[in-house]
Design an enzyme around this catalytic site. Structure first.
Site, PDB file in Angstrom:
ATOM      1  N   MET C   1       0.831  -1.191   0.000  1.00  0.00           N
ATOM      2  CA  MET C   1       0.000   0.000   0.000  1.00  0.00           C
ATOM      3  C   MET C   1       0.874   1.252   0.000  1.00  0.00           C
ATOM      4  SD  MET C   1      -2.730  -1.496  -0.257  1.00  0.00           S
ATOM      5  CE  MET C   1      -2.812  -3.276  -0.302  1.00  0.00           C
ATOM      6  N   CYS C   2       0.289   2.368  -0.234  1.00  0.00           N
ATOM      7  CA  CYS C   2       1.054   3.584  -0.446  1.00  0.00           C
ATOM      8  C   CYS C   2       0.298   4.777   0.158  1.00  0.00           C
ATOM      9  CB  CYS C   2       1.239   3.837  -1.945  1.00  0.00           C
ATOM     10  SG  CYS C   2       1.702   2.360  -2.888  1.00  0.00           S
ATOM     11  N   ARG C   3       0.856   5.933   0.021  1.00  0.00           N
ATOM     12  CA  ARG C   3       0.216   7.200   0.393  1.00  0.00           C
ATOM     13  C   ARG C   3       0.445   8.172  -0.757  1.00  0.00           C
ATOM     14  NH1 ARG C   3      -3.119   6.293   4.500  1.00  0.00           N
ATOM     15  NH2 ARG C   3      -3.290   4.627   2.979  1.00  0.00           N
TER      16      ARG C   3
END
Lengths: 281, 281, 281, 281
Positions: C1-3
């Site tokens: 996952m990332c931001r």
């Protein structure tokens, strides 16, 4: 701050210790429990001894958790004595020459902690390094300067004494410059035959450090654990934090103490920084 | 050895000078003609001034020719004064802190050449750096030590004098240590307003350095070249080797000479290392 | 996952949003609060528009928190519309071609989430990419394939429709291959003029996404905050998680919703994947 | 274009072949004599077999000549069968997943050359890869697609036949798309036991490829060379260009030919691309 692991014993694949345990060093690179930071993603290094006298060193600037080359090397390298380190920079550049372990001839050195106000007293510390060693300093960390100071103060002949003199010197320089608690450290060093591990800080509140229980005791406590049959009697691991939760395996190194891992009986002694007044002008 | 380019004049896109010319700096990274090596693939850097007082610096450890970020930055950055450098290491580590240009406050510095036997006299040179500056040295190159010595010797007040003192000091230290030809250099430095370029070596056989003919003269020589209408009168480029073959554009900086690029008339003067005996103990 | 973070409004220095806020994107790279992982250290990217039609893209494979070039670029780049992304790999290689934002001509695209069982259905998804676009796919992520599918399905003409068709297609392929919840995403895309942000997942339990309250409303709520006087009325930020704790600033994008940031009135609409049966053979 | 080396014989330290010879592969990374480019600085890789069934692979994105980790690994790794490759990109990204050798299970593959107009026919080639293998393609090079096509066409059972079918297929796709000379290649592949080396190009003007003379013959020709006493009879090296100038050591692989290095008698045969009409729709 950082995390590290030092292994001595029957030859093992590096991956058995770096990747396999529940709370392995690779796990600690993202989820350290006892460090100042949970993340140790500012580079890594491993140093190992095999046939050759001088150790091999493999270092990388990315996080250990995603480094494919580290995984390859760990899966194909077997060694009876190796160091591994994951770095959390306290400000100095993320580059291979700042990754531990540092090497000089047959010696390895790695460190967790810091010298307070290093930027301001760096020059005074570096000037004390033996001129014949000075040119070998390649990076910009306090850890590497500590190593070269220890070498200057006789690491090759008397490792505990040399580290005690190095720490005494750093404390003297720091105090003279108004630094309250000049040094914070857990350090491991080795010549490929014996291993020394140190836990100390000027404030006597040092970073965590653990050593594994003797294999013979572990076999008595866990008679059904087949893994313990595979390792030799003299196997010992020293780590920043335990690799798992098996009861009785991990023991805290006491405050202001160093240990010697060697053939025959391992030892533990109080660590007392030595005044090194003569070096101060 | 390395190659570099310094630009001062009408604001231009960096790519117009780094990528577009036939023998651009990027081309020189693989096919240098006048260097010791044809390949300059051990990192690169650009430093440029824009709105802010302090310059921006972008550096990379891979070869310039394949760096996609450099191409992006060059295609979107416009500046009236910038430095660019491609590195061929003479042994020190390939890392960003060894890439030129080096920066201190509003100053940039880049270098092609070397200090002979640097490994052995490094300590003596570094000890002469002003203690308040010492902690800012991040890398391990001779070039960066030359910069901090020049800063120590007054670069901010008197750039030519400071560089002459720095060179005199390096030569004195080298000679005292039995080094025949202690220094070899072409150097550019700037405070964001003026630019100084130096060509000198102890053996008086220095690396190549060229400067561009004044734009007014070029317009007279090449009346049909529309590109010359677009650049301002005061535009000047200094480079390790010419960017192309257009006749009359490039002039060799004479041996043992430095130039000043500034508003108004540019200047060229003999470069004479100064004895700095008082610093030697 | 990332931001990720998407900005549109008065031209700002990138660092004002990437580094300055209490819980900036750089802070989120080590201490994300709402992501699956707290650490987003597997590369980063920024894409911005300035004078040129096509955006600039700067990407790096190390963690954003220690990247000195990112800090330089952010401190010297001013833009009215930019994307920034920090990556936590779900297994694909850490390399620049896997870093967001992805670019095709004047379009940028970034994504947080994943396509379930991507390894197994990747071929089927890629075969559906327009043959004239196929050769532009450079990396190995699901996110980039989503981008090229959206381009195939008409992103340039009808962004919301194209993304709805892309998601419908991915869900159809996934379901046909026995995948329960084929897609999980927050996506931002832009042509340099308008911006579209999407929040959706097959299980209707999507990753967090927030947008900033209109500047006019914020000025009424916080009449004493001088920062709000400096930004234009049409400034809008969309982020994976809030950049700070100021009350009233951040609003959750509702589940299965997309927004349009544009000159004039911004808009928010339900997001409904479209069946794209004809593409399935 | 690139340079590569394949070794089979008595276990040797990798550095003995990668660094020691006068015109070693590391020397070729800066000074190739027979390649299209003199510089091969866009990444490198080594793959070797030891105790384990699957080979280890170590790859890097910087130039081989300055990579300290490669030097460490090479100085501490002994292997009876290894591949080494230095890359000169023809445009695709410089990233580890584009570095040779590529690995699938116990197989390694490396390539010098290119598929003409690869960008345009890439999709058609990739669609022909076995769906169960498609997801393992990680990079963006023609070389890796060639490997997966060869695996699709039976590399594990009949290496020469599979490569002939792969080449026949690439030529058919290329010609159908109007490409004159679709393929240019020297290729090495191995399963850890035998090694196959191919030299072929559609224009019958292939990149250089050499193999070492049999050790027994060399001993007769150079009776005074002690190095030849140390290597086993079955030692064989295949390289893009000779590692030195010793007369009688290096023999050109004839145009359109492949060789098999194996226990017992090595073999050399004509290489004839096979039409693979059935795969073309």
């Amino acid at each position: 701050m950082c995390r590290w692991l030092a292994y001595s014993g029957s030859p093992v694949l590096l991956e058995d210790l770096l990747y396999r345990p529940a709370h392995s060093l690779i796990d600690q690179s993202q989820h350290a429990r006892m460090g100042v930071e949970t993340t140790n993603g500012d580079g890594f290094g491993v140093g190992w001894y095999a046939e050759e006298i001088a150790p091999a060193v493999f270092r990388g600037v990315g996080p250990a958790w995603s480094d494919r080359n580290l995984r390859e090397i760990a899966a194909h390298t077997r060694s009876p004595l190796f160091f591994a380190h994951i770095r959390a920079s306290t400000g100095t550049a993320v580059q291979e020459t700042n990754c531990h372990p540092f090497r000089y001839e047959r010696w390895l050195w790695m460190h967790n902690g810091s010298i307070a106000s290093f930027h301001f007293i760096k020059r005074e510390l570096m000037v004390a390094v033996d001129p014949s060693l000075f040119g070998f300093i390649e990076g910009s960390t306090d850890s590497e300067v500590m190593f070269y100071l220890a070498l200057t103060f006789g690491l090759a002949e008397d490792p505990p004494g040399a580290v005690e003199r190095m720490v005494g010197f750093v404390e003297a320089v720091g105090q003279r410059n108004g630094v309250d608690h000049p040094i914070q450290m857990t350090v491991a060093t080795t010549d490929g035959s014996r291993m020394w591990a140190f836990r100390y800080s000027s404030e006597h509140h040092s970073r965590s450090l653990y050593y594994s229980t003797s294999v013979q005791t572990l076999r008595q406590t866990h008679p059904d654990n087949p893994a313990l049959e595979l390792v030799s009697d003299d196997t010992r691991i020293v780590v920043s934090e335990p690799l798992g939760d098996l009861p009785g395996v991990w023991n805290e190194v006491p405050e202001s103490t160093y240990g010697i891992i060697q053939q025959g009986q391992d030892e533990m002694h109080p660590f007392r920084p030595q005044e090194y007044a003569s070096l101060l002008r």
